[in-house]
Scaffold this active site. Structure first.
Site, PDB file in Angstrom:
ATOM      1  CG  HIS A 180      -1.975  -0.958   1.333  1.00 46.03           C
ATOM      2  ND1 HIS A 180      -2.119  -1.818   2.396  1.00 46.03           N
ATOM      3  CD2 HIS A 180      -3.007  -1.235   0.488  1.00 46.03           C
ATOM      4  CE1 HIS A 180      -3.196  -2.577   2.216  1.00 46.03           C
ATOM      5  NE2 HIS A 180      -3.750  -2.250   1.068  1.00 46.03           N
ATOM      6  NE  ARG A 224      -2.990  -6.762  -4.687  1.00 46.44           N
ATOM      7  CZ  ARG A 224      -3.779  -6.955  -3.653  1.00 46.44           C
ATOM      8  NH1 ARG A 224      -3.292  -7.395  -2.536  1.00 46.44           N
ATOM      9  NH2 ARG A 224      -5.068  -6.704  -3.740  1.00 46.44           N
TER      10      ARG A 224
END
Ligand code: ADP
Length: 158
Positions: free
Chosen positions: A17, A90
């Site tokens: 993050h 991702r």
């Protein structure tokens, strides 16, 4: 006008993050990290705990603010005068969900754009749930989350 909103559960915040946040700050001078009481996902950390950890780990990052919100993300975004929602990608498995969310948010407010940053290779397989699973099994998560978060996870899974 140049505020971007990086929204997520952050249950808890990971180095993945923070990598997205740092890269978003190269493009947007101000980024508001926003999290909410979750409806669809049962969180391990309370809203207050998630906010506290986010505040601690972003304390030295210039241009970052941490906020809780309720209700629709597009409405919160609009209320701050922002026009950009930041999300991270991702792998291809993220795509379907993110595409659905971004399309729906665009339908709710066509002035708001969702901008995606691709995960760095080293964080490609990193998720909050994986970190919690590793910690529960007694594994070392010090390379995956900041120290304050590592301490909080260890306390939580004890
Ligand atoms: P949500 O429940 O809203 O998906 P998350 O905290 O799981 O909240 O994720 C917030 C955003 O950060 C999502 O766009 C997610 O794809 C992205 N993200 C999470 N982990 C990583 C990572 N390791 N690398 C890049 N992006 C990530």
């Amino acid at each position: 006008m140049n505020i971007a909103i990086y929204a997520g559960s952050f249950d808890p915040v990971t180095n993945g993050h923070l990598d997205i946040l740092r890269r978003a700050l190269h493009v947007f001078p101000r980024v508001t990290v926003a999290t909410a009481e979750t409806v669809s996902k049962r969180c391990t950390f309370s809203l207050e705990e998630r906010l506290n950890l986010l505040k601690q780990v972003t304390r030295d990052m210039e241009g970052v603010e941490v906020r809780a919100f309720e209700g629709l993300l597009v409405e919160f975004t609009r209320s701050l005068g922002a026009k950009v929602i930041v999300r991270g990608l991702r792998q291809t498995t993220d795509f379907d969900y993110e595409f659905q969310m971004a399309t729906m948010n665009a339908r709710l407010d066509s002035d708001i754009q969702t901008v995606f940053f691709l995960s760095s290779l080293e964080y490609l397989h990193l998720s909050s749930s994986l970190v919690k699973e590793i910690a529960t099994l007694g594994g070392d998560v010090s390379q995956l989350v900041p120290p304050q978060v590592e301490d909080a996870i260890i306390q939580k899974v004890k």
